[in-house]
Scaffold this active site. Structure first.
Site, PDB file in Angstrom:
ATOM      1  N   SER A   1       0.829  -1.198   0.000  1.00  0.00           N
ATOM      2  CA  SER A   1       0.000   0.000   0.000  1.00  0.00           C
ATOM      3  C   SER A   1       0.867   1.251   0.000  1.00  0.00           C
ATOM      4  O   SER A   1       1.908   1.316   0.668  1.00  0.00           O
ATOM      5  CB  SER A   1      -0.901   0.011   1.241  1.00  0.00           C
ATOM      6  OG  SER A   1      -1.549   1.265   1.387  1.00  0.00           O
TER       7      SER A   1
ATOM      8  N   HIS B   1     -12.851  -2.178  -2.693  1.00  0.00           N
ATOM      9  CA  HIS B   1     -12.041  -1.604  -1.609  1.00  0.00           C
ATOM     10  C   HIS B   1     -12.339  -2.293  -0.276  1.00  0.00           C
ATOM     11  O   HIS B   1     -12.307  -1.677   0.790  1.00  0.00           O
ATOM     12  CB  HIS B   1     -12.309  -0.099  -1.495  1.00  0.00           C
ATOM     13  CG  HIS B   1     -11.104   0.715  -1.138  1.00  0.00           C
ATOM     14  ND1 HIS B   1     -10.385   1.432  -2.058  1.00  0.00           N
ATOM     15  CD2 HIS B   1     -10.484   0.946   0.052  1.00  0.00           C
ATOM     16  CE1 HIS B   1      -9.386   2.065  -1.462  1.00  0.00           C
ATOM     17  NE2 HIS B   1      -9.416   1.786  -0.186  1.00  0.00           N
TER      18      HIS B   1
ATOM     19  N   THR C   1      -5.393   2.479  -7.701  1.00  0.00           N
ATOM     20  CA  THR C   1      -6.718   2.388  -7.094  1.00  0.00           C
ATOM     21  C   THR C   1      -7.613   3.455  -7.708  1.00  0.00           C
ATOM     22  O   THR C   1      -7.308   4.644  -7.650  1.00  0.00           O
ATOM     23  CB  THR C   1      -6.625   2.576  -5.575  1.00  0.00           C
ATOM     24  OG1 THR C   1      -5.883   1.479  -5.023  1.00  0.00           O
ATOM     25  CG2 THR C   1      -8.015   2.598  -4.940  1.00  0.00           C
TER      26      THR C   1
ATOM     27  N   GLY D   1     -11.877  -9.327  -1.831  1.00  0.00           N
ATOM     28  CA  GLY D   1     -13.118  -8.993  -1.137  1.00  0.00           C
ATOM     29  C   GLY D   1     -13.844 -10.190  -0.569  1.00  0.00           C
ATOM     30  O   GLY D   1     -14.445 -10.967  -1.314  1.00  0.00           O
TER      31      GLY D   1
ATOM     32  N   TYR E   1      -2.270   5.901  -5.426  1.00  0.00           N
ATOM     33  CA  TYR E   1      -3.367   6.792  -5.790  1.00  0.00           C
ATOM     34  C   TYR E   1      -2.798   7.839  -6.740  1.00  0.00           C
ATOM     35  O   TYR E   1      -1.672   8.292  -6.576  1.00  0.00           O
ATOM     36  CB  TYR E   1      -3.954   7.463  -4.553  1.00  0.00           C
ATOM     37  CG  TYR E   1      -4.612   6.504  -3.592  1.00  0.00           C
ATOM     38  CD1 TYR E   1      -5.895   6.030  -3.822  1.00  0.00           C
ATOM     39  CD2 TYR E   1      -3.936   6.059  -2.453  1.00  0.00           C
ATOM     40  CE1 TYR E   1      -6.502   5.144  -2.946  1.00  0.00           C
ATOM     41  CE2 TYR E   1      -4.531   5.174  -1.568  1.00  0.00           C
ATOM     42  CZ  TYR E   1      -5.814   4.717  -1.825  1.00  0.00           C
ATOM     43  OH  TYR E   1      -6.408   3.835  -0.958  1.00  0.00           O
TER      44      TYR E   1
ATOM     45  N   GLN F   1       0.902  -0.365  -4.842  1.00  0.00           N
ATOM     46  CA  GLN F   1      -0.384   0.318  -5.023  1.00  0.00           C
ATOM     47  C   GLN F   1      -0.170   1.810  -4.932  1.00  0.00           C
ATOM     48  O   GLN F   1       0.664   2.296  -4.166  1.00  0.00           O
ATOM     49  CB  GLN F   1      -1.377  -0.146  -3.950  1.00  0.00           C
ATOM     50  CG  GLN F   1      -2.728   0.530  -3.990  1.00  0.00           C
ATOM     51  CD  GLN F   1      -2.774   1.812  -3.165  1.00  0.00           C
ATOM     52  OE1 GLN F   1      -1.924   2.019  -2.283  1.00  0.00           O
ATOM     53  NE2 GLN F   1      -3.742   2.671  -3.426  1.00  0.00           N
TER      54      GLN F   1
ATOM     55  N   LYS G   1      -7.278  -1.111 -10.120  1.00  0.00           N
ATOM     56  CA  LYS G   1      -7.949  -1.792  -9.012  1.00  0.00           C
ATOM     57  C   LYS G   1      -9.186  -0.995  -8.610  1.00  0.00           C
ATOM     58  O   LYS G   1      -9.088   0.189  -8.275  1.00  0.00           O
ATOM     59  CB  LYS G   1      -7.003  -1.907  -7.822  1.00  0.00           C
ATOM     60  CG  LYS G   1      -7.594  -2.562  -6.581  1.00  0.00           C
ATOM     61  CD  LYS G   1      -6.549  -2.638  -5.484  1.00  0.00           C
ATOM     62  CE  LYS G   1      -7.093  -3.261  -4.214  1.00  0.00           C
ATOM     63  NZ  LYS G   1      -8.030  -2.364  -3.510  1.00  0.00           N
TER      64      LYS G   1
END
Length: 369
Positions: free
Chosen positions: A110, A259, A161, A291, A135, A133, A235
């Protein structure tokens, strides 16, 4: 394993982790947006699928290996990006990286990590497979430096994401007034992180929130492709139409995700959307899903519906809480053992040759009652 002293299932790890975490940290990790209906639905949806085995198939051994974006991994069970691992154990993301390396599987780090990407790579070993990952911040200078660091550190893909154009309404966090504990920082959102960073608040937590991009569009994915040689995974795709849009904009893989139920309460469960996305993609890129995965049989159902890899987020965190690196590794071991047993019982000799026909809607049989 001695179940009188050690956890034997993901549920066992969850219960033990809940018992040792503070209520505010537990609820931050375990709950989601709104009233957390989607968190529950992600898991519940798997029960609407049954496994219809084929017998007398002579499966003596099961090949658990597969590949993602051309890289071989020992299992299709991979680790999702989850934030702030130091709230689970002192070694945080470094412990998770080591656990994934030992399991021979993929970890996605992350961007809200409490250790820097460089520290995590060093801890897990440069030869182990990790994706990063991210943003898409509105500050393109920040993005460019972040991407350069990922390339230099040896990450093999960027996971963008796309389901979080703004912070969600999370009642549990509001009630608990949750924020990052004062002794922790988000390593990529501090002035000392090495990134071009404008300070937006009193903490790295505020800085990270400020880098959420409400104006993100598909054209930003095209721009990202111009500044990196790394594959781009999007994602947060939850419809066949968006999957086709992703293909038109040249993504390298699609990750079906809501998410973990942490963004929009009332959205579909990911396993309910998976087949639609797989059909829309029609084999042109790999499709992944996360998920609600809590067992090896859940993984098998997702593979049957067309997922190339299945990602888990909360379960390995429960392992970290209980026993650090060894706990996270044990969680992955439990899931892999359950998957191997389920494959054998369903007559499948390889994770790469699971037929769609073994996953059937429970309503097919319940309607006969």
């Amino acid at each position: 394993m001695d179940c009188s002293t050690s956890p034997c299932s993901i549920a066992d790890y969850h219960d033990r982790a809940r018992a040792v975490l503070s209520p505010s940290v537990y609820e931050y990790l375990a709950l989601g947006a709104g009233h957390s209906h989607v968190v529950a639905e992600n898991t519940r949806a798997f029960s609407r699928l049954l496994l219809q085995w084929r017998c007398l198939r002579g499966v003596k051994n099961v090949d658990m290996t597969t590949s993602v974006l051309g890289h071989t991994i020992c299992s299709p069970i991979c680790v999702s990006p989850t934030a702030m691992h130091k709230v689970a154990c002192t070694d945080g993301e470094k412990a998770m990286a080591r656990a994934c390396s030992r399991a021979g599987t993929l970890m996605t780090l992350s961007s809200w990590s409490t250790f820097s990407m460089e520290d995590v790579q060093a801890a897990g070993g440069i030869d182990s497979l990790r994706w990063l990952q991210m943003y898409m911040s509105p500050d393109r200078s920040f993005v460019q430096q972040f991407v350069r660091r990922a390339e230099h550190s040896g990450f093999k893909a960027l996971v963008v994401t796309v389901d979080a154009p703004r912070a969600a309404v999370r009642y549990a966090n509001m009630r608990n007034r949750f924020t990052l504990p004062t002794h922790l920082t988000l390593a990529h959102y501090t002035a000392a992180s090495g990134n071009h960073l404008k300070e937006f608040g009193s903490s790295s937590f505020h800085n990270a929130l400020a880098h959420i991009n409400r104006t993100l569009r598909w054209t930003d994915i095209l721009w990202l492709k111009t500044i990196t040689h790394l594959p781009i995974v999007v994602k947060g795709v939850m419809s066949g139409d968006d999957a086709k849009e992703a293909l038109r904009h040249g993504v390298d893989a699609i990750w079906v995700s809501n998410h973990g139920g942490r963004q929009l309460d009332g959205s579909p469960a990911t396993i309910d959307v998976l087949a639609e996305v797989v059909q829309a993609v029609d084999g042109r890129v790999e499709v992944y899903v996360d998920g609600g995965v809590r067992s090896g049989t859940d993984v098998l159902k997702a593979l049957a519906l067309g997922a190339r890899a299945v990602f888990v987020g909360r379960p390995p965190l429960w392992g970290l809480v209980c026993n650090g690196e060894d706990g996270a590794g044990d969680v992955l071991g439990i899931l892999n053992h359950e998957l191997e047993v389920a494959l054998t019982l369903c007559g499948c000799s390889s994770v790469q040759s699971v037929p769609k026909s073994i996953a059937v809607p429970a309503s097919r049989y319940r309607s006969l009652l």
